[in-house]
Design a protein around this motif. Structure first.
Motif, PDB file in Angstrom:
ATOM      1  N   TRP A 204      -5.491  -3.465  12.460  1.00  0.00           N
ATOM      2  CA  TRP A 204      -6.720  -2.539  12.285  1.00  0.00           C
ATOM      3  C   TRP A 204      -6.354  -0.861  12.743  1.00  0.00           C
TER       4      TRP A 204
ATOM      5  N   THR B 196      -9.838  -9.150   9.959  1.00  0.00           N
ATOM      6  CA  THR B 196     -10.292  -7.591   9.558  1.00  0.00           C
ATOM      7  C   THR B 196     -11.010  -7.713   8.408  1.00  0.00           C
TER       8      THR B 196
ATOM      9  N   TYR C 291     -14.692  -8.054   9.671  1.00  0.00           N
ATOM     10  CA  TYR C 291     -14.991  -6.902  10.033  1.00  0.00           C
ATOM     11  C   TYR C 291     -15.485  -5.973   8.795  1.00  0.00           C
TER      12      TYR C 291
END
Length: 300
Positions: free
Chosen positions: A242, A258, A261
């Motif tokens: 990230w 990721t 997210y």
């Protein structure tokens, strides 16, 4: 009769003490692991934005959508590549370093151990930011080296290339965690009896044969732990990736976390994000059960 009563009282007290000591840890595990997993499983069958009641029931629709997404499959493949490269490259190199500086004390051996272990104690987000500067196409290390070799101004944008970004990030992962596994192997080497090595050498075994037929078998439990932590950790990589590009460029360095997210929290698709979280949980759970039964069970 008195003796029996004393034993009974002792057993009750011992059981009560065990219950008292286990209860706080069990409650924390229940609160921060079991309950969130159950909640994520509940949310995963809904199309939910995180606000309001759960009304749009989609069943397994989120899971079918997930495995039909090319980006999700790319993220899954990237995690698998980290697992493969860790097992075939990172752990053998860590074991080699452990053999070099872990068997015998020499001037500076503790310094080398500290240098290799130091990246592991740094926060992942900090390491990601530091290496992002190192890879900077304007003044980063690759640009400086390329400009020096070519004799002119050459800019290398590793994190901006879909072909090289994953390799650049794996180098950082390799650098951060190799010291941790090296320390594990150094600890395991302390349990290898010197007498076995000496006997093998007297019998005419080469150094390589001693490693494969004496040291590695004696370190089986340590290696089993190292492999387990490496695989599970590979499926939970987030901070470094990230900090260095948020899964870009063009989702080429996306990992499962990721992806969770980006496509769950940032887009307020909490139902879909919960489905991704459940998949990650199931992957780790299935691997854990398989590993405990077929690998750890054989090492006992």
């Amino acid at each position: 009769m008195m003796s029996l009563n004393n034993k009974t009282i002792y057993s009750v007290k011992k059981a009560g003490l065990v219950f008292l000591l286990i209860t706080p840890a069990f409650l924390l595990f229940l609160l921060f692991v079991v309950v969130p997993v159950i909640q994520a499983g509940h949310y995963s069958v809904y199309r939910w934005k995180g606000l309001g009641p759960l009304e749009q029931f989609v069943g397994l629709g989120n899971f079918f959508r997930m495995f039909g997404e090319d980006i999700f499959l790319t993220a899954l493949w990237n995690n698998l590549k980290v697992v493969i490269l860790s097992l075939l490259l990172q752990l053998p190199v860590a074991f080699f370093f452990a053999l070099l500086i872990g068997r015998k004390r020499f001037p500076g051996s503790m310094l080398f151990r500290g240098i290799y272990f130091f990246p592991y104690i740094l926060a992942e987000i900090a390491i990601g930011i530091i290496w992002k500067f190192i890879y900077n196409p304007e003044f980063g290390l690759p640009t400086m080296i390329a400009s020096f070799v070519s004799g002119g101004e050459t800019k290398i944008a590793l994190l901006g290339s879909t072909e090289h970004a994953f390799t650049a990030i794996f180098i950082v992962i390799f650098w951060k965690y190799i010291g941790f596994h090296m320390i594990l192997y150094i600890a395991g080497l302390q349990n290898v009896p010197d007498e076995l090595e000496e006997a093998a050498i007297i019998d005419g075994a080469s150094k390589l044969q001693v490693v494969f037929h004496v040291i590695i078998p004696c370190m089986r439990n340590t290696i089993v732990i190292s492999v387990f932590l490496s695989v599970v950790g590979a499926f939970n990589i987030f901070d470094v990736v990230w900090a260095m590009g948020q899964g870009g460029p063009v989702h080429s360095t996306e990992t499962l976390v990721t992806y969770l997210y980006n496509f769950g929290f940032k887009r307020f698709a909490f139902g879909y994000g919960s489905a991704v979280a459940i998949v990650i949980f199931l992957i780790c759970l299935v691997f854990n059960l398989f590993y405990q039964k077929y690998i750890v069970g054989e090492s006992k």
